[in-house]
Design an enzyme around this catalytic site. Structure first.
Site, PDB file in Angstrom:
ATOM      1  N   LYS A 139      35.686  75.465  37.130  1.00 38.28           N
ATOM      2  CA  LYS A 139      35.386  76.484  36.109  1.00 38.28           C
ATOM      3  C   LYS A 139      33.888  76.527  35.813  1.00 38.28           C
ATOM      4  O   LYS A 139      33.303  77.593  35.711  1.00 38.28           O
ATOM      5  CB  LYS A 139      36.148  76.208  34.823  1.00 38.28           C
ATOM      6  CG  LYS A 139      35.811  77.214  33.722  1.00 38.28           C
ATOM      7  CD  LYS A 139      36.537  76.938  32.440  1.00 38.28           C
ATOM      8  CE  LYS A 139      35.877  75.870  31.625  1.00 38.28           C
ATOM      9  NZ  LYS A 139      34.659  76.305  30.920  1.00 38.28           N
ATOM     10  N   GLY A 153      42.765  70.213  31.854  1.00 37.47           N
ATOM     11  CA  GLY A 153      41.762  70.326  32.922  1.00 37.47           C
ATOM     12  C   GLY A 153      41.132  68.967  33.211  1.00 37.47           C
ATOM     13  O   GLY A 153      40.960  68.571  34.375  1.00 37.47           O
ATOM     14  N   HIS A 154      40.774  68.240  32.152  1.00 40.47           N
ATOM     15  CA  HIS A 154      40.218  66.892  32.349  1.00 40.47           C
ATOM     16  C   HIS A 154      41.247  65.984  33.030  1.00 40.47           C
ATOM     17  O   HIS A 154      40.906  65.163  33.886  1.00 40.47           O
ATOM     18  CB  HIS A 154      39.852  66.258  31.004  1.00 40.47           C
ATOM     19  CG  HIS A 154      38.747  66.946  30.267  1.00 40.47           C
ATOM     20  ND1 HIS A 154      38.955  67.662  29.110  1.00 40.47           N
ATOM     21  CD2 HIS A 154      37.427  67.019  30.521  1.00 40.47           C
ATOM     22  CE1 HIS A 154      37.808  68.133  28.677  1.00 40.47           C
ATOM     23  NE2 HIS A 154      36.861  67.772  29.510  1.00 40.47           N
ATOM     24  N   MET A 190      32.716  65.224  28.111  1.00 41.60           N
ATOM     25  CA  MET A 190      32.177  65.192  26.746  1.00 41.60           C
ATOM     26  C   MET A 190      33.337  65.016  25.763  1.00 41.60           C
ATOM     27  O   MET A 190      33.206  65.293  24.574  1.00 41.60           O
ATOM     28  CB  MET A 190      31.396  66.473  26.452  1.00 41.60           C
ATOM     29  CG  MET A 190      30.172  66.604  27.351  1.00 41.60           C
ATOM     30  SD  MET A 190      28.842  67.591  26.672  1.00 41.60           S
ATOM     31  CE  MET A 190      29.667  69.145  26.447  1.00 41.60           C
ATOM     32  N   GLY A 191      34.484  64.564  26.265  1.00 40.23           N
ATOM     33  CA  GLY A 191      35.622  64.273  25.391  1.00 40.23           C
ATOM     34  C   GLY A 191      36.377  65.526  24.988  1.00 40.23           C
ATOM     35  O   GLY A 191      36.249  66.577  25.604  1.00 40.23           O
ATOM     36  N   GLN A 248      27.411  74.575  37.167  1.00 38.01           N
ATOM     37  CA  GLN A 248      27.207  73.133  36.956  1.00 38.01           C
ATOM     38  C   GLN A 248      27.582  72.347  38.209  1.00 38.01           C
ATOM     39  O   GLN A 248      26.861  71.447  38.640  1.00 38.01           O
ATOM     40  CB  GLN A 248      28.044  72.656  35.766  1.00 38.01           C
ATOM     41  CG  GLN A 248      28.131  71.142  35.639  1.00 38.01           C
ATOM     42  CD  GLN A 248      28.791  70.696  34.360  1.00 38.01           C
ATOM     43  OE1 GLN A 248      28.193  70.734  33.316  1.00 38.01           O
ATOM     44  NE2 GLN A 248      30.042  70.257  34.438  1.00 38.01           N
ATOM     45  N   ARG A 277      36.211  74.270  24.131  1.00 42.10           N
ATOM     46  CA  ARG A 277      35.765  75.278  23.161  1.00 42.10           C
ATOM     47  C   ARG A 277      36.867  76.277  22.797  1.00 42.10           C
ATOM     48  O   ARG A 277      36.704  77.025  21.833  1.00 42.10           O
ATOM     49  CB  ARG A 277      34.531  76.017  23.680  1.00 42.10           C
ATOM     50  CG  ARG A 277      33.281  75.142  23.677  1.00 42.10           C
ATOM     51  CD  ARG A 277      32.016  75.930  23.974  1.00 42.10           C
ATOM     52  NE  ARG A 277      30.822  75.153  23.742  1.00 42.10           N
ATOM     53  CZ  ARG A 277      30.091  74.522  24.679  1.00 42.10           C
ATOM     54  NH1 ARG A 277      30.465  74.601  25.943  1.00 42.10           N
ATOM     55  NH2 ARG A 277      29.014  73.830  24.366  1.00 42.10           N
ATOM     56  N   LEU A 305      39.652  65.999  25.252  1.00 40.05           N
ATOM     57  CA  LEU A 305      40.289  66.217  26.550  1.00 40.05           C
ATOM     58  C   LEU A 305      41.401  67.259  26.500  1.00 40.05           C
ATOM     59  O   LEU A 305      42.106  67.386  25.500  1.00 40.05           O
ATOM     60  CB  LEU A 305      40.864  64.892  27.049  1.00 40.05           C
ATOM     61  CG  LEU A 305      39.870  63.738  27.140  1.00 40.05           C
ATOM     62  CD1 LEU A 305      40.579  62.466  27.606  1.00 40.05           C
ATOM     63  CD2 LEU A 305      38.724  64.089  28.084  1.00 40.05           C
TER      64      LEU A 305
HETATM   65  O1  PAF Z   1      31.111  69.360  32.008  1.00 40.92           O
HETATM   66  C1  PAF Z   1      30.869  68.528  31.107  1.00 40.92           C
HETATM   67  O2  PAF Z   1      31.738  68.108  30.365  1.00 40.92           O
HETATM   68  C2  PAF Z   1      29.442  68.033  30.939  1.00 40.92           C
HETATM   69  O3  PAF Z   1      28.525  69.032  31.231  1.00 40.92           O
HETATM   70  C3  PAF Z   1      29.146  66.769  31.736  1.00 40.92           C
HETATM   71  C4  PAF Z   1      29.253  67.001  33.237  1.00 40.92           C
HETATM   72  C5  PAF Z   1      30.104  65.658  31.327  1.00 40.92           C
HETATM   73  C6  PAF Z   1      27.716  66.299  31.439  1.00 40.92           C
HETATM   74  O4  PAF Z   1      27.518  66.043  30.079  1.00 40.92           O
END
Ligand code: PAF
Length: 284
Positions: A146, A33-34, A27-28, A150, A184, A30
């Site tokens: 983390k 971790g990304h 979701m950008g 999900q 966040r 960054l």
């Molecule tokens: O973990 C996230 O950033 C979001 O939940 C994802 C997997 C990109 C789905 O919108």
């Protein structure tokens, strides 16, 4: 690096990409971790693609969709520097037409923990991820540990719907004091940021007791609560010791388990998790 905004463009470029493709959905906004997900995807695949889409469907009415941090130019620069080949950045209308009416819902596994605290959240996550997988058709998808529930929910969806991709979990990246990186974290005021490391300390308390042989789940939950209680800025949402697969709360730990928690610090809600009993015992 190509930046694509439409589904026909993605399909056209995808059709030319020979060999394996690893996808990092985001979701950008960054953080490191990304970038760990990108490194894992880049190292194991011929092509590394990413997506940036702040998915309204996974935010509740009173959640932070409108204020969720966004900085696309910076995200694109970081992706480019990290060697990403293609970034898909759809508009909301591209993903959800006005008459959009089909959703993916993983049952049971989403009734608990984050699913209970954020009704509808996982339906939004699985719907968008299913769409992204259909659009990009990656061989592998990289997700952080983390967001433990999900990860398990998406893995279940991929299995149940026979989506031809492999979910690859990647270790949580932490600040030196243990705070798991999250977009966040930017919301935290300086005193809240300092307090936030208690989440990691609570998970560590559970892991240390587990490593010392404790198998009573309630004892581990109590240990986590005791650590969290030392920080007055933290208000606990839940503390969980659950079965690693079903995420059902445990009485006794006899199989791999997941220690997880959610807490509010000021107005910021953070989650974190650690696996108990995984072979390498690396923190999530
Ligand atoms: O973990 C996230 O950033 C979001 O939940 C994802 C997997 C990109 C789905 O919108």
């Amino acid at each position: 690096m190509q930046v694509l905004r439409t589904i026909p463009d993605v399909r056209a470029v995808r059709a030319q990409a020979q060999g394996s493709l690893g996808l990092v959905p985001t979701m950008g906004y960054l953080h490191a971790g990304h970038m760990a997900l990108v490194r894992a995807a880049r190292d194991a695949n011929d092509h590394c693609w990413a997506t940036v889409f702040v998915n309204s469907l996974q935010f509740g009415q009173n959640e932070d969709f409108n204020t969720y941090p966004r900085d696309l130019p910076r995200d694109l620069a970081l992706f480019e520097e990290a060697g990403v080949d293609v970034v898909f950045v759809p508009e909301a209308e591209t993903m959800y037409t006005a008459d959009f009416s089909t959703y993916v819902d993983v049952e049971k596994l989403t009734d608990r923990l984050e699913g209970a605290a954020r009704p509808g959240h996982f339906r939004g996550v699985t719907t968008v991820v299913c769409k992204l997988l259909n659009i990009v058709q990656p061989h592998r998808v990289y997700l952080g540990r983390k967001d433990a529930q999900q990860l398990r929910v998406i893995r279940r969806m991929v299995r149940d719907l026979n989506i031809p991709t492999t979910i690859v979990p990647v270790e949580t990246v932490r600040e030196p004091d243990g705070l798991a990186l999250s977009s966040r974290n930017v919301y935290l005021k300086p005193d809240e940021r300092q307090a936030a490391s208690v989440l990691y300390q609570a998970l560590q308390a559970a892991q240390q007791r587990f490593a010392a042989g404790e198998r009573n789940a309630e004892t581990l939950r109590a240990a986590m609560h005791a650590v969290l209680a030392q920080e007055p800025l933290v208000s606990v949402d839940y503390v969980s010791i659950a079965d690693d697969e079903s995420l059902k709360e445990l009485t006794t730990i006899e199989r791999p388990a997941l220690a997880s928690l959610a807490a509010r610090i000021g107005t910021t809600r953070l989650i974190d998790a650690m696996e108990l009993g995984r072979e390498d015992t690396t923190p999530e």
